[in-house]
Design an enzyme around this catalytic site. Sequence first.
Site, PDB file in Angstrom:
ATOM      1  N   ASP A   1      32.899 -61.294  31.749  1.00  0.00           N
ATOM      2  CA  ASP A   1      33.615 -62.256  30.709  1.00  0.00           C
ATOM      3  C   ASP A   1      32.624 -62.453  29.592  1.00  0.00           C
ATOM      4  O   ASP A   1      31.435 -62.338  29.466  1.00  0.00           O
ATOM      5  CB  ASP A   1      33.896 -63.595  31.319  1.00  0.00           C
ATOM      6  CG  ASP A   1      35.242 -63.469  31.927  1.00  0.00           C
ATOM      7  OD1 ASP A   1      36.113 -62.393  31.769  1.00  0.00           O
ATOM      8  OD2 ASP A   1      35.646 -64.187  32.921  1.00  0.00           O
TER       9      ASP A   1
ATOM     10  N   ASN B   1      33.770 -53.653  41.415  1.00  0.00           N
ATOM     11  CA  ASN B   1      32.678 -53.497  40.328  1.00  0.00           C
ATOM     12  C   ASN B   1      31.422 -54.441  41.026  1.00  0.00           C
ATOM     13  O   ASN B   1      30.276 -54.415  40.176  1.00  0.00           O
ATOM     14  CB  ASN B   1      33.304 -54.067  39.174  1.00  0.00           C
ATOM     15  CG  ASN B   1      33.715 -55.660  39.310  1.00  0.00           C
ATOM     16  OD1 ASN B   1      33.962 -55.908  40.520  1.00  0.00           O
ATOM     17  ND2 ASN B   1      33.522 -56.275  38.269  1.00  0.00           N
TER      18      ASN B   1
ATOM     19  N   ASP C   1      28.984 -62.841  41.471  1.00  0.00           N
ATOM     20  CA  ASP C   1      30.047 -62.674  40.580  1.00  0.00           C
ATOM     21  C   ASP C   1      30.669 -63.858  39.994  1.00  0.00           C
ATOM     22  O   ASP C   1      30.452 -64.866  40.892  1.00  0.00           O
ATOM     23  CB  ASP C   1      31.096 -61.800  40.924  1.00  0.00           C
ATOM     24  CG  ASP C   1      31.953 -61.190  40.014  1.00  0.00           C
ATOM     25  OD1 ASP C   1      31.863 -61.064  38.818  1.00  0.00           O
ATOM     26  OD2 ASP C   1      33.335 -61.106  40.406  1.00  0.00           O
TER      27      ASP C   1
END
Length: 1150
Positions: A753, A862, A445
């Site tokens: 993002d 997440n 991540d």
Amino acid sequence: MQQSPESGDTWRSTADFEADESQCLLSTTAQSDLDYIAYTNQSARKHSRYCCCFCCLHLPRFCSSRMWQCCRKKELAARTVKLGIPDGAARHPPNTVRNQKYNIFTFIPLVLFEQFKFFLNLYFLVMACSQFIPELRIGYLYTYWGPLGFVLMVTLIREAVDDIRRWRRDQEVNGQMYRKLVNPLSQVKATNTHTSAAGLTSVTSANIKVGDLLVVEKDQRVPADMVFLRTTELSGSCFLRTDQLDGETDWKLRIAVPTTQKLATDHDCFALDATVFAEKPQKDIYSFIGTFSKIDNDGVVREEPVGIENTVWTGTVVASGRLLGVVVYTGVETRAVMNSAAPRSKVGLLDLQINNLTKLLFVAVLGLSIVMMCLKGFNGPWFRYFFRFLLLFSYIIPISLRVNLDLGKAYYSWMIQRDPEVAGTVVRSTTIPEELGRINYLLTDKTGTLTQNDMVFKVLHLGTQSFGVDAFDDVAQHLRSYFRQRSRSTSTPAGGDGSGTGPGAADGTNGKGVGPTGTPSRVRRTLSSKVGEAAKALALCHNVTPVYEEEATNTTSPPQELHGTVTYQAASPDEVALVRWTEIVGLPLVHRDLQSLTLRCPVTGALLKYTVLQVFPFTSETKRMGIIVKDESSGEIVLYMKGADIVMASKVEYNDWLDEECSNLAQKGLRTLVVARKLLTQEQYNSFEHSYKAARTCLQERSSRVASVLENLECNLELLCLTGVEDKLQNNVKHTLELLRNAGIKIWMLTGDKEETAICIAQSSRLVCPGQAIHSMGVVANRQDAHQQLHQLRRKTHAALCINGSSLEVCLQYYEHEFVELAVQCPAVVVCRCSPTQKASVVCLIQRHTGLRTAAVGDGGNDVAMIQAADAGIGIVGKEGKQASLAADFSLTQFEHIGRLCLVHGRYSYKRSAALSQFVMHRGMIISTIQAIFSATFYFSSVALYQGFLMVGYATLYTNFPVFSLVLDRDISPKMALSYPELYRDLTKGRSLSYKTFFVWVLISVYQGGVLMYGAMVLFEDELIHVVSISFTALILTELLMVGLTVRTWHPLMFLAHLLSLVCYAASVIWMHYFDLAFITSTDFWWKVVVMTVVSCLPLYILKFLQRKITPPTYSKLEELNTFGSTLTVESRLGVAQRSYNTTSSTTPP
């Protein structure tokens, strides 16, 4: 095919029975009654046949249908809950927590099933059970049942202890006491509860029912899913800590139902004829659809919408005040339980390889037994002899292999947690530490993992002017100038409806750049006005609440009387960064509650009060947040909104700078937010409020109706500013990623993002090497686009790949194999705009197409799906909570620890497990070779050479300590493993444990077993009666010397283990009287045993010495270079060493 007469009779009987029964049931007249009597008399003669047939055909169907009705999963449904009155008719699940795996009846069967589903244990169970048959018994029962019973005993004790601990934790949770509000007018009292004068009774968590009114105190865990009715906070809201539910450490604001919050006391809830409608239980913890209904005195039903902001879920903790709620879901229907899925049981690649080798050994046992029978001849009870041979050679498959590996893994995990260089590391899965030494792909991540999730405000862009960190003093001056102008303007009376000459009279725009009718104004505003409006928007448009750590105990104190250190609580660190920035430039947030916001004027210090009319929280679907406030000084109503550029671009008025500046800030690695506003008249707001309330009370398609109403409001917004917030990189991220890349691990970054920010972080963190090209895959909407983009990617073999989630889905839909084939060739891959489900899908995609080992690292809720899908899941304890850490196999505190975790501990775990497993198998193969030679020499007799405790002691007291001490061995130092990460590449090839190395150990075992057995017969030709003591003593010495041959770095405990084994063997020889003491104490015996041992081990030592001199392994060359020095560069050293190592055969034992 012809049908048998019996089956034909059965079919005809069944048909007659069904036909006769149909006639009976269809008869309705008197004549039919007479016919039915005749039918009954006739059928009585055939009753025995028909009854049997009916039972055979219909009883199984009847039983299966009833079993299905009993065992089928209960269908979830919506419910209407009356306040304080549990519904006795509805059968809701009990509010109990049960994490136990077994009960008193299923414990032993389930544990035994879990053990014997593995081939190794099942094989030994069959072998041990065969010893109860006298014709097949070849020794004492304890020689087979002793090791197997020990393994089962350890497993049963371990599982029992773990399950008892789970039971105690469940009992502790289920026995927690809570206070339930009871109706004082009710005459029905529970006999086992005590009701206080305040109308509260104590109840355990397990006895809570749907409809109960529960009082939850501050810092107390919420025991069931509830709708929030009342709180002691005057604001009508309270904060919850949800880190155990969603993994986020930021407090969540929850709002009480307005109707019940306005009541004088809690007991007034019973006077309301009110109900709460709740949707059927769902997994989604971020949404809820419900309605609060009450009947007025005039009989009119009043309804209020109940949303996620009015709920408190199980597992959350009340952080402020005391709340009263009505229970709507209990037990397995709560959100927390529905989202708690047991992670998959991960099996390491080494375990799979050992399982395959075990099957291969079984084939060898079977083949050897067949050869023995062919040589012996299939005469007499040959099957019994064959089975006895299987038993004699069964030690080829050592039952101690699983025990040694499990203990070794537990030791590796313990060492990882004790390593001060990776302090705070927790190993939650002790079964796969060696997987860390086989990683080919690391999927990570971005936010909170590569970055610190510590947001710092960097840029304020107004379109014509940009302010960076160095210019924030200028922003403060413009802000003071703006409010100084406002303070002068307030001397002129302003109309209460916002249409007079309010604070913005100086520029003719009501202070908002828009005309009094709400239409955009053409008047050009000053720079101070732009800065002031932008700062005010950032200070108002958020969900941040200031908390004063040392504030006065009187919660009714006005904001100006609050003192102490202020901290900001919000659902996102981005919003905290924005509010901190407004405080830095002089516009601090002083107070916030459900109905109001208070700022402090940077010029006069006066309080600027705003009434909160509506709040539209941020969601992953909308990607924006909005608020409608009313200025109490001017009466103006303004909608403020901020969100992602891709969403806000279509909602703001036309401009020519937003897209370009968003890209520029994203290239700098900044997270961007677009801030806009819209002036509303009172009539416009009233119309919106009516439509919005109607949409929120709809039970059908509520979300779409609410979205439609908001779409009509969120249009033609005035663009105020663009903000840039920096997310700092984690410590030593660049060095760690470069270390892993040099180790041959390919790194993929999966983030939600935007593309520009993801590329910037990939470059700044050195995920992508400096100067390396990045191929950004464009928008892929159909099959043709996917084909074209893949064709372009095929021509850029050395470029990193960047693709967004939607394009990835299209590519995988049409060209999954082609895309993966190209993506795995890229040095790095960045997937942006990636959902949690897509992250897990990408992990599975790599595993399925490459068959290589993957590791996933993340820090938020997440990332849980990705972590659990990977072969090795790594969780970072970060600002987003501990959900990822708790779900991971390995929990770290810093991203930089991954380098040492994989390159050092992963290497040691894999190397040690490989050596340990092969040596344990060698120990079984050598004794089976001796047994085979003995049986072949003495007329193929199926008699055990070593009987009784000798076989048990051989695998335990005599050799197990030195063999298990291999878990202390290491081939290189941690410093060298980190200095030369290229050494890790050899581990991923699996050379330490392969079919090649396995067959080399087979040859070694055959050679040594032959030397020991034939040596005993040659040297002791006249004393073959002592062949057991001769060969067994030489066997023990050989095993101890072989451990010394395998060890690379000696540890003091290794010497102690060898000494302990020799002492145990000597003591057993003296006290157990297995051998003739006079014979084994003779000089002739010992020099011949030594000769046999030297012949069996010396050639292997010579081969190892020659190999190290001629073709030394890479690590030995590096050690020599580090010891004696060299003028070669590091790259040339590694190149020479690597070329030498590649020519080295990995078949010789280490």
